[in-house]
Motif scaffolding. Structure first.
Motif, PDB file in Angstrom:
ATOM      1  N   GLN A 196     -70.278 -36.638  11.885  1.00  0.00           N
ATOM      2  CA  GLN A 196     -71.127 -35.992  10.555  1.00  0.00           C
ATOM      3  C   GLN A 196     -70.598 -33.992  10.197  1.00  0.00           C
ATOM      4  N   SER A 197     -70.742 -33.762   9.129  1.00  0.00           N
ATOM      5  CA  SER A 197     -70.289 -33.042   8.312  1.00  0.00           C
ATOM      6  C   SER A 197     -69.569 -31.426   9.436  1.00  0.00           C
ATOM      7  N   ILE A 198     -67.826 -31.335   9.064  1.00  0.00           N
ATOM      8  CA  ILE A 198     -67.234 -30.732  10.195  1.00  0.00           C
ATOM      9  C   ILE A 198     -67.628 -28.664   9.371  1.00  0.00           C
ATOM     10  N   ARG A 199     -67.719 -27.902   9.916  1.00  0.00           N
ATOM     11  CA  ARG A 199     -69.057 -26.798   9.698  1.00  0.00           C
ATOM     12  C   ARG A 199     -68.006 -25.485   9.852  1.00  0.00           C
ATOM     13  N   SER A 200     -67.209 -25.652  10.879  1.00  0.00           N
ATOM     14  CA  SER A 200     -66.188 -24.437  11.357  1.00  0.00           C
ATOM     15  C   SER A 200     -64.664 -24.953  11.648  1.00  0.00           C
ATOM     16  N   LEU A 201     -63.515 -24.314  11.449  1.00  0.00           N
ATOM     17  CA  LEU A 201     -62.053 -24.215  12.062  1.00  0.00           C
ATOM     18  C   LEU A 201     -62.212 -23.079  12.721  1.00  0.00           C
ATOM     19  N   HIS A 202     -61.052 -23.216  13.811  1.00  0.00           N
ATOM     20  CA  HIS A 202     -60.855 -22.071  14.276  1.00  0.00           C
ATOM     21  C   HIS A 202     -59.422 -22.214  15.141  1.00  0.00           C
ATOM     22  N   LEU A 203     -58.498 -21.261  15.234  1.00  0.00           N
ATOM     23  CA  LEU A 203     -57.107 -20.689  16.304  1.00  0.00           C
ATOM     24  C   LEU A 203     -57.495 -19.873  16.905  1.00  0.00           C
ATOM     25  N   PRO A 204     -57.412 -19.782  17.981  1.00  0.00           N
ATOM     26  CA  PRO A 204     -57.722 -19.253  19.500  1.00  0.00           C
ATOM     27  C   PRO A 204     -56.732 -18.177  18.931  1.00  0.00           C
ATOM     28  N   SER A 205     -55.797 -18.068  18.943  1.00  0.00           N
ATOM     29  CA  SER A 205     -54.211 -17.806  19.331  1.00  0.00           C
ATOM     30  C   SER A 205     -53.545 -18.158  17.517  1.00  0.00           C
ATOM     31  N   LEU A 209     -48.181 -23.745  19.871  1.00  0.00           N
ATOM     32  CA  LEU A 209     -49.093 -24.747  20.429  1.00  0.00           C
ATOM     33  C   LEU A 209     -50.603 -24.596  21.410  1.00  0.00           C
ATOM     34  N   THR A 210     -50.913 -23.614  20.443  1.00  0.00           N
ATOM     35  CA  THR A 210     -52.530 -23.937  20.121  1.00  0.00           C
ATOM     36  C   THR A 210     -52.906 -24.682  19.364  1.00  0.00           C
ATOM     37  N   PRO A 211     -54.179 -25.950  19.883  1.00  0.00           N
ATOM     38  CA  PRO A 211     -54.523 -26.029  18.986  1.00  0.00           C
ATOM     39  C   PRO A 211     -56.014 -25.823  18.206  1.00  0.00           C
ATOM     40  N   ILE A 212     -56.536 -26.550  17.105  1.00  0.00           N
ATOM     41  CA  ILE A 212     -57.690 -26.293  16.725  1.00  0.00           C
ATOM     42  C   ILE A 212     -58.848 -26.452  17.081  1.00  0.00           C
ATOM     43  N   ILE A 213     -59.533 -25.857  16.884  1.00  0.00           N
ATOM     44  CA  ILE A 213     -60.994 -25.960  17.523  1.00  0.00           C
ATOM     45  C   ILE A 213     -62.101 -26.493  16.619  1.00  0.00           C
ATOM     46  N   SER A 214     -62.636 -27.351  15.966  1.00  0.00           N
ATOM     47  CA  SER A 214     -63.487 -27.631  14.986  1.00  0.00           C
ATOM     48  C   SER A 214     -64.849 -27.532  15.412  1.00  0.00           C
ATOM     49  N   CYS A 215     -65.562 -27.770  15.332  1.00  0.00           N
ATOM     50  CA  CYS A 215     -67.348 -27.739  15.321  1.00  0.00           C
ATOM     51  C   CYS A 215     -68.287 -28.715  14.194  1.00  0.00           C
ATOM     52  N   GLY A 216     -68.937 -29.433  14.350  1.00  0.00           N
ATOM     53  CA  GLY A 216     -69.696 -29.900  13.585  1.00  0.00           C
ATOM     54  C   GLY A 216     -71.169 -30.226  13.569  1.00  0.00           C
ATOM     55  N   ASN A 217     -71.705 -31.069  12.686  1.00  0.00           N
ATOM     56  CA  ASN A 217     -72.984 -31.204  12.706  1.00  0.00           C
ATOM     57  C   ASN A 217     -73.218 -32.519  13.810  1.00  0.00           C
TER      58      ASN A 217
END
Length: 771
Positions: A196-205, A209-217
């Motif tokens: 479902q819709s992607i609501r936010s993308l976040h980069l911890p550092s 080597l840091t992964p992209i973290i995403s969350c959604g509906n």
């Protein structure tokens, strides 16, 4: 900080009341936290150490602030739904950057060029800028709303909210882009980590080597490795699922076993902490409303909530809030206002007209209880929404989870069977959010969203004296939040419209009849510019194009309807465009503009004869289009619904001319039998509005409306959709109370058939007829 002062869990440390408006964005620079809000003053700065506050730029920002980005200790960026990006230095605006055609919903620093940044918008693009305001590249090809984040390896990652396909949101994608030697961005790979819709993308550092973290509906948090060997996308390497879904924002906070924990905010008023290494939920913190924003900062978490309060949570036991503040926090998330708080509200019996604009919501002291009311500019009245309370007699549990309301829902399944389900609802939740989760959980048709939300709204907290807010059709959400904003693009704009002021109850009262208000279609103010652009494709003159642009600006700014005016020339232009139409099937953008323009108070200043010309032309267009055309009949019906809100027109030929009413009712009868659910629903709502007019005018228009309406009502009562049958029964009952006890036998016979889901309405209609 000594290790023995650390708790494994986060506790409330500080809280700062900002305003009654939901908090949509947060950013830190130095000791200050910058706060973006849904309503004015839109932007506020608070010193986290001293609590000093300053409202910033309220005279310049004209749309809710949905994204903030810190550049340094004194400078930050502001992204707003008014399509502009602003640079704020030392709490003063230093520059306004324009270019996007839709609201700004994400901002990200360039990690390779400190003087550059990226922005994502509802216009389906991501833009690359420098701080001088120069657009370096426009990155297109996204599905509606765009989230963006720049990775330490130099790649740009974007996520889209998806698009509508057959009533479902699909094609929500994450894309990775690389910058060429010419400075332009090209796509490396596209993946679909969310359903479902992607609501936010976040980069911890900023590490490569840091992964992209995403969350959604879909309730998922996904970890995506952007680069492998510096060339290709590796894809999702970890996936966390939260059962309640609808995760709105994701961040990280130092201190987990893997160096950080993940934190998300959701629509259910929760802040959820995940241990990255443990891959499990470590803590859930309850809030009194939707958590729009989460921000990790130096081992603490800062949240922005729908109640207009910024809260700081810490593991440091030395920073835990006092007992009084903790108790107050718990009270807010568990129940309604205290007696002391209620005593401070303005008295309902001495209420005064609103000066802050249409749709303003306010809480009053009504008989010693807290009641929420909304200002309706057209009827110039406060309309009660419901009692503000934390408990209800319908309280119960579903699968061990307690809810303020547990309601039964009967759902028709393939083959003609019916299954009984239960839906849980807590006071203060958004009915559409709850309904959407229920649909997803039980794999129901997306088109059922409106009916379920309507069912929740009408059965949770509404007393017989309480006006109805009918949320069964497409309409505007209270406040400035759009459904794209809430759920991601592509889905149907949720219904939600406010009825007119309630009339005195009849001598004999029933639970469901008569209908207590009209229903209007108010959603779409955020899309009016698209409708105008569509009309311009017809090669209008430069002067007419300017008039249309002015009209779009006025319609879009619904919060100032009390102070703005739509000119006579604007209404005349729309009628001219209708009259000059050569192809009926392509006139829907003009009809839609009329639908919205009617909601402005200026519509009542136009003569009834003008509106007779408008509706006669629209009816002619509806009669001319083939059955396969959905937009023209659906919007044409909704124009009539919106006109029904203007009471001064009830006794005019617009509603009293028998031939005109028979003509629209004949079309409504056809539309009630349409294969398209939205067309059927629009026709049923018009039937309800016309029945309401018959009742409210004490029969003055009964001769012209009542007889023509009976044939349509009969079709409504035979609809396969339970909710449409229920609305048809409400129309019948309203006509009975208006003096139509001698309804035709075939109508009474249809009522007597007794269809599942409509028992209460059926009994009341038959009782009212004396049968």
């Amino acid at each position: 900080m000594a290790s023995d002062s650390l708790s494994p869990d986060f506790h409330l440390s500080k809280s700062f009341y900002v305003s009654d408006s939901p908090i949509r964005a947060l950013a830190i620079s130095g000791p200050n936290i910058h706060i973006g809000q849904q309503q004015p003053p839109f932007l506020t700065t608070i010193n986290l150490e001293t609590g000093e506050r300053e409202n910033v730029g309220s005279n310049n920002i004209s749309g809710q602030v949905t994204s903030l980005l810190t550049l340094n200790d004194t400078t930050y960026l502001v992204g707003s739904l008014d399509t502009h990006i602003r640079i704020i230095s030392n709490n003063s605006q230093s520059k306004q950057i324009s270019g996007h055609q839709g609201g700004i919903i994400s901002l990200s620093k360039s990690l390779t060029s400190p003087s550059e940044f990226f922005s994502g918008s509802w216009d389906g693009t991501c833009r690359h800028w420098n701080v001088n305001g120069d657009c370096l590249d426009v990155i297109e090809g996204h599905e509606n709303g765009v989230q963006c984040v720049h990775h330490g390896c130099g790649a740009l990652v974007t996520g889209s909210s998806g698009e509508n396909e057959g009533g479902r949101v699909v094609n929500m994608k994450m894309r990775v882009w690389r910058q060429g030697d010419d400075g332009k961005w090209s796509i490396v790979q596209s993946i679909s980590p969310h359903t479902q819709s992607i609501r936010s993308l976040h980069l911890p550092s900023s590490s490569t080597l840091t992964p992209i973290i995403s969350c959604g509906n879909d309730g998922q948090v996904c970890f995506t490795d952007v680069m492998e060997g510096g060339k290709v996308v590796k894809g999702v390497v970890k996936r966390l699922q939260y059962e309640k879904g609808y995760l709105l924002d994701v961040g990280s906070v130092e201190g987990g076993m893997g160096g950080y924990d993940v934190v998300v905010g959701n629509v259910d008023g929760e802040c959820v902490f995940w241990g990255v290494e443990e891959e499990k939920v470590k803590q859930v913190v309850q809030f009194p409303g939707t958590v729009w924003k989460v921000l990790g900062c130096e081992g603490e978490v800062i949240t922005g909530c729908n109640d207009g309060i910024v809260r700081v949570f810490s593991r440091d036991l030395k920073k835990i809030a006092s007992e009084d503040k903790a108790i107050e926090y718990l009270r807010k998330i568990r129940g309604g206002p205290s007696a002391e708080e209620v005593s401070k509200y303005d008295l309902w019996d001495t209420r005064e007209p609103c000066t802050q604009g249409d749709k303003t919501v306010k809480v009053f002291n009504k008989g010693g209880s807290a009641w929420a009311a909304q200002w309706d500019a057209i009827s110039e009245a406060w309309v009660l929404i419901g009692e503000v309370t934390g408990t209800d007699e319908n309280r119960g549990k579903i699968d061990g989870v307690e809810f303020d309301h547990v309601l039964p829902i009967e759902h028709e399944v393939a083959g003609g069977g019916v299954r009984t389900l239960k839906i849980g609802y807590n006071n203060g939740e958004n009915p559409f959010v709850v309904a959407q989760k229920f649909i997803d959980e039980h794999q129901m048709d997306q088109n059922d969203l409106a009916q379920i939300a309507d069912y929740i709204t009408k059965r949770t907290g509404a007393k017989t004296e309480t006006p109805t807010i009918d949320m069964t059709q497409e309409g505007s959400m209270n406040g400035d939040t759009t459904m794209e904003d809430m759920f991601g693009a592509g889905g149907s704009n949720p219904p939600g419209s406010l009825g007119a002021a309630v009339q005195p109850p009849p001598a004999v009262t029933f639970e469901t009849i008569p209908i207590r208000s009209v229903t209007v279609y108010g959603a779409g103010e955020d899309k009016v510019e698209k409708a105008v652009d569509k009309v311009k494709e017809g090669k209008v003159s430069e002067a007419d194009a300017s008039t249309l642009d002015d009209l779009a600006r006025i319609i879009k700014d619904s919060s100032r309807y009390h102070a703005s005016t739509i000119s006579d020339s604007s209404y005349a232009l729309l009628l001219s465009l209708l009259n000059s139409a050569t192809d009926a099937t392509t006139t829907f953008p003009v009809i839609d503009l009329f639908r919205l323009a009617i909601l402005h108070p200026s519509a009542s200043k136009q003569s009834p004869s003008f509106w007779c010309d408008v509706v006669d032309k629209i009816v002619g267009l509806m009669e001319a289009v083939p059955a396969s055309n959905v937009a023209v009949p659906m919007l044409g019906l909704r124009v009539w619904c919106n006109l029904s809100k203007i009471r001064s027109f009830y006794a005019t030929p617009l509603f009293s001319d028998k031939a005109r009413i028979e003509r629209i009712c004949a079309l409504a009868k056809v539309c009630v039998g349409s294969v398209n659910k939205n067309v059927r629903a629009s026709a049923v709502i018009l039937v309800m509005d016309l029945a309401y007019i018959v009742h409210i005018t004490n029969g003055l228009t009964g001769a012209s409306i009542g007889a023509a309406l009976l044939d349509v009502v009969l079709v409504c009562l035979q609809d396969a959709d339970v909710e449409n049958r229920r609305k048809g029964l409400l129309a019948v009952g309203t006509l009975v109370i208006a003096g139509g006890k001698d309804l035709r036998e075939e109508v009474v016979a249809e009522v007597r058939k007794g269809r599942a889901g409509c028992e209460v309405e059926e009994k009341e209609v038959l009782k009212a007829t004396g049968r």
